[in-house]
Write a protein that holds these residues in place. Structure first.
Motif, PDB file in Angstrom:
ATOM      1  N   ALA A 189     128.095   4.982 -35.471  1.00 11.81           N
ATOM      2  CA  ALA A 189     129.230   5.025 -34.529  1.00 11.81           C
ATOM      3  C   ALA A 189     129.802   6.442 -34.492  1.00 11.81           C
ATOM      4  N   SER A 196     122.082  -3.907 -25.857  1.00 11.31           N
ATOM      5  CA  SER A 196     123.426  -3.551 -25.393  1.00 11.31           C
ATOM      6  C   SER A 196     123.985  -4.770 -24.676  1.00 11.31           C
ATOM      7  N   GLY A 202     132.588  -1.443 -29.958  1.00 11.61           N
ATOM      8  CA  GLY A 202     131.943  -1.573 -31.272  1.00 11.61           C
ATOM      9  C   GLY A 202     130.641  -2.347 -31.268  1.00 11.61           C
ATOM     10  N   VAL A 203     130.156  -2.649 -32.475  1.00 12.51           N
ATOM     11  CA  VAL A 203     128.881  -3.364 -32.594  1.00 12.51           C
ATOM     12  C   VAL A 203     129.049  -4.588 -33.488  1.00 12.51           C
ATOM     13  N   GLY A 251     123.485   4.720 -26.568  1.00 18.42           N
ATOM     14  CA  GLY A 251     122.754   3.660 -27.278  1.00 18.42           C
ATOM     15  C   GLY A 251     121.552   4.203 -28.039  1.00 18.42           C
ATOM     16  N   ALA A 273     127.233   8.587 -32.477  1.00 16.06           N
ATOM     17  CA  ALA A 273     127.280   8.259 -31.044  1.00 16.06           C
ATOM     18  C   ALA A 273     128.571   8.786 -30.416  1.00 16.06           C
ATOM     19  N   VAL A 300     135.623  11.159 -23.211  1.00 14.92           N
ATOM     20  CA  VAL A 300     134.213  10.845 -23.021  1.00 14.92           C
ATOM     21  C   VAL A 300     133.677  11.762 -21.920  1.00 14.92           C
ATOM     22  N   PHE A 313     122.818   5.977 -31.108  1.00 17.79           N
ATOM     23  CA  PHE A 313     123.287   4.988 -32.084  1.00 17.79           C
ATOM     24  C   PHE A 313     122.077   4.422 -32.837  1.00 17.79           C
ATOM     25  N   VAL A 350     128.687  11.140 -27.043  1.00 17.92           N
ATOM     26  CA  VAL A 350     129.375  10.887 -25.766  1.00 17.92           C
ATOM     27  C   VAL A 350     130.452  11.948 -25.481  1.00 17.92           C
ATOM     28  N   LYS A 366     125.184  -3.798 -29.404  1.00 22.17           N
ATOM     29  CA  LYS A 366     126.074  -2.673 -29.095  1.00 22.17           C
ATOM     30  C   LYS A 366     126.962  -3.052 -27.915  1.00 22.17           C
ATOM     31  N   ASN A 367     128.214  -2.648 -28.001  1.00 23.74           N
ATOM     32  CA  ASN A 367     129.129  -2.997 -26.915  1.00 23.74           C
ATOM     33  C   ASN A 367     130.057  -1.821 -26.587  1.00 23.74           C
ATOM     34  N   VAL A 401     137.249   8.128 -29.237  1.00 22.14           N
ATOM     35  CA  VAL A 401     136.778   9.381 -28.626  1.00 22.14           C
ATOM     36  C   VAL A 401     137.875   9.885 -27.688  1.00 22.14           C
ATOM     37  N   ALA A 424     133.909   0.900 -32.829  1.00 22.66           N
ATOM     38  CA  ALA A 424     133.473   2.241 -32.391  1.00 22.66           C
ATOM     39  C   ALA A 424     134.513   3.249 -32.878  1.00 22.66           C
ATOM     40  N   GLU A 425     134.120   4.508 -32.901  1.00 23.65           N
ATOM     41  CA  GLU A 425     135.061   5.581 -33.230  1.00 23.65           C
ATOM     42  C   GLU A 425     135.917   5.864 -31.993  1.00 23.65           C
TER      43      GLU A 425
HETATM   44  P1  ADP Z   1     124.092   1.818 -24.247  1.00 29.95           P
HETATM   45  O1  ADP Z   1     124.119   3.309 -24.007  1.00 29.95           O
HETATM   46  O2  ADP Z   1     122.764   1.346 -24.761  1.00 29.95           O
HETATM   47  O3  ADP Z   1     124.658   0.995 -23.129  1.00 29.95           O
HETATM   48  P2  ADP Z   1     126.618   1.407 -25.603  1.00 29.95           P
HETATM   49  O4  ADP Z   1     127.339   1.781 -24.358  1.00 29.95           O
HETATM   50  O5  ADP Z   1     126.887   0.084 -26.176  1.00 29.95           O
HETATM   51  O6  ADP Z   1     125.045   1.585 -25.503  1.00 29.95           O
HETATM   52  O7  ADP Z   1     126.985   2.542 -26.674  1.00 29.95           O
HETATM   53  C1  ADP Z   1     126.302   2.671 -27.886  1.00 29.95           C
HETATM   54  C2  ADP Z   1     127.246   3.172 -28.953  1.00 29.95           C
HETATM   55  O8  ADP Z   1     127.825   4.408 -28.544  1.00 29.95           O
HETATM   56  C3  ADP Z   1     128.427   2.248 -29.205  1.00 29.95           C
HETATM   57  O9  ADP Z   1     128.084   1.244 -30.141  1.00 29.95           O
HETATM   58  C4  ADP Z   1     129.471   3.215 -29.705  1.00 29.95           C
HETATM   59  O10 ADP Z   1     129.274   3.468 -31.082  1.00 29.95           O
HETATM   60  C5  ADP Z   1     129.182   4.484 -28.941  1.00 29.95           C
HETATM   61  N1  ADP Z   1     130.006   4.593 -27.735  1.00 29.95           N
HETATM   62  C6  ADP Z   1     129.658   4.378 -26.452  1.00 29.95           C
HETATM   63  N2  ADP Z   1     130.700   4.564 -25.613  1.00 29.95           N
HETATM   64  C7  ADP Z   1     131.754   4.902 -26.394  1.00 29.95           C
HETATM   65  C8  ADP Z   1     133.128   5.244 -26.153  1.00 29.95           C
HETATM   66  N3  ADP Z   1     133.651   5.243 -24.908  1.00 29.95           N
HETATM   67  N4  ADP Z   1     133.918   5.533 -27.209  1.00 29.95           N
HETATM   68  C9  ADP Z   1     133.419   5.529 -28.468  1.00 29.95           C
HETATM   69  N5  ADP Z   1     132.144   5.236 -28.765  1.00 29.95           N
HETATM   70  C10 ADP Z   1     131.316   4.927 -27.756  1.00 29.95           C
END
Ligand code: ADP
Length: 306
Positions: free
Chosen positions: A282, A194, A230-231, A257, A285, A250, A260, A289, A225-226, A247, A244-245
């Motif tokens: 995506a 991440s 997105g990724v 993560g 995930a 949230v 995903f 969330v 992952k960000n 949402v 990312a999709e």
């Molecule tokens: P981690 O939980 O390991 O920190 P991330 O925050 O990068 O991982 O989230 C993992 C994945 O979850 C993302 O690549 C995305 O697909 C999805 N995701 C996380 N937060 C959001 C959000 N606010 N809106 C849409 N998708 C999200």
């Protein structure tokens, strides 16, 4: 014979506050969460197994029954007399969540203390998944045993997957953390970090820097992952961005993560194409969330077009 996805790590007892002073009990942990989503997304010709150590108390029995009910194999789980699982509590104050952990003496810390059992489990699998948390909870000697085993699996052509999941509080020092996580990545085929963790703890100033660092260590594929941004995939040098999709609301980002990773791996193993897998993951995930809790049931993941 079915193909086996093996996830290695710690599943804990989770206590969350219900608001009326009562506590709700659940089970969760990063590598277990990923196994849960891999199981939800993989076809029946794959078996998903969890490798950990538990005690011989009633709570360990209950956890095994829970894992089994999720369709995840428990036959490789080591049971140790007189030990218990780790525990954590989710505290809620003014809408903010914080966590308290009781895991120092958890049985999972001994998961790699029986090297023959570990070797047999890894040898039986086609895909081996572990994380920086798996390495962090092990005594140094056992972390080395696990790393040697996954290196062997990588050399044998298995898909070894590592999520650095950096948690400084679990490590004795930054030095040990940096060295061991780097060794985890070096021993893996696919690394799934991440970006916010990598920036905070390895000082990466861009996603490119994260990709470059893990490729230089010897990882072949990297998925950075960000969150909502997105990724970025780098598969054998070929780079793709997958957004990312959207949402609407949230609700709880716990296990974003992990879910995903599980969904990505499931689709990658079946379709063989990383960008397709990332688009699917995506979506999964995004559902995760939008719901409470680490383990969203299969019916709510929208897998059957729902
Ligand atoms: P981690 O939980 O390991 O920190 P991330 O925050 O990068 O991982 O989230 C993992 C994945 O979850 C993302 O690549 C995305 O697909 C999805 N995701 C996380 N937060 C959001 C959000 N606010 N809106 C849409 N998708 C999200």
């Amino acid at each position: 014979m079915s193909r086996r996805f093996l996830s290695i790590g710690e599943c804990m007892v989770e206590l969350s506050q219900t608001g009326d002073g009562l506590l709700r009990k659940g089970f969760a942990g990063d590598t277990f969460n990923t196994a849960w989503y891999a199981r939800a997304c993989l076809a029946a010709d794959w078996s998903v197994d969890y490798f950990t150590a538990l005690g011989d108390d009633a709570m360990s029995d209950e956890m095994v029954a829970f894992i089994d009910k999720a369709g995840i194999g428990t036959s490789l789980i080591r049971r140790i007399r007189g030990r218990t699982p780790g525990l954590y509590m989710i505290n809620l104050k003014d809408g903010e969540r914080s966590f308290s952990y009781w895991r120092d003496s958890a049985a999972a810390r001994s998961l790699a203390a029986d090297p023959d059992r570990l070797r047999e489990a890894v040898e039986s699998a086609e895909v081996v998944y572990f994380s920086g948390i798996t390495l962090a909870i092990l005594p140094q000697e056992d972390a080395e045993t696990l790393l040697a085993e996954v290196r062997r699996a990588k050399a044998a052509g298995k898909l070894v997957v590592f999520d650095p999941n950096i948690r400084p509080r679990l490590w004795s020092s930054y030095d040990v953390m940096h060295t061991t996580i780097s060794e985890g990545a070096r021993s893996s085929v696919l690394v799934m970090p991440s970006f916010d963790d990598e920036a905070a703890h390895f000082g990466d100033d861009s996603i490119e820097a994260t990709i470059h660092r893990y490729r230089a260590l010897g990882a072949i594929h990297i998925v950075v992952k960000n969150g909502a941004d997105g990724v970025t995939l780098n598969f054998a040098g070929e780079q793709t961005f997958v957004p990312a999709e959207k949402v609407e609301k949230v609700v709880d980002t716990t296990s974003a993560g992990d879910s995903f990773n599980g969904a990505f791996l499931a689709r990658y193993l079946e379709a063989g194409d990383a960008p397709t897998a990332a688009r699917f993951a995506a979506k999964v995930a995004a559902r995760v969330v939008s719901e409470h809790g680490a383990l969203v049931p299969r019916e709510k993941l929208g897998l059957d077009g729902g």
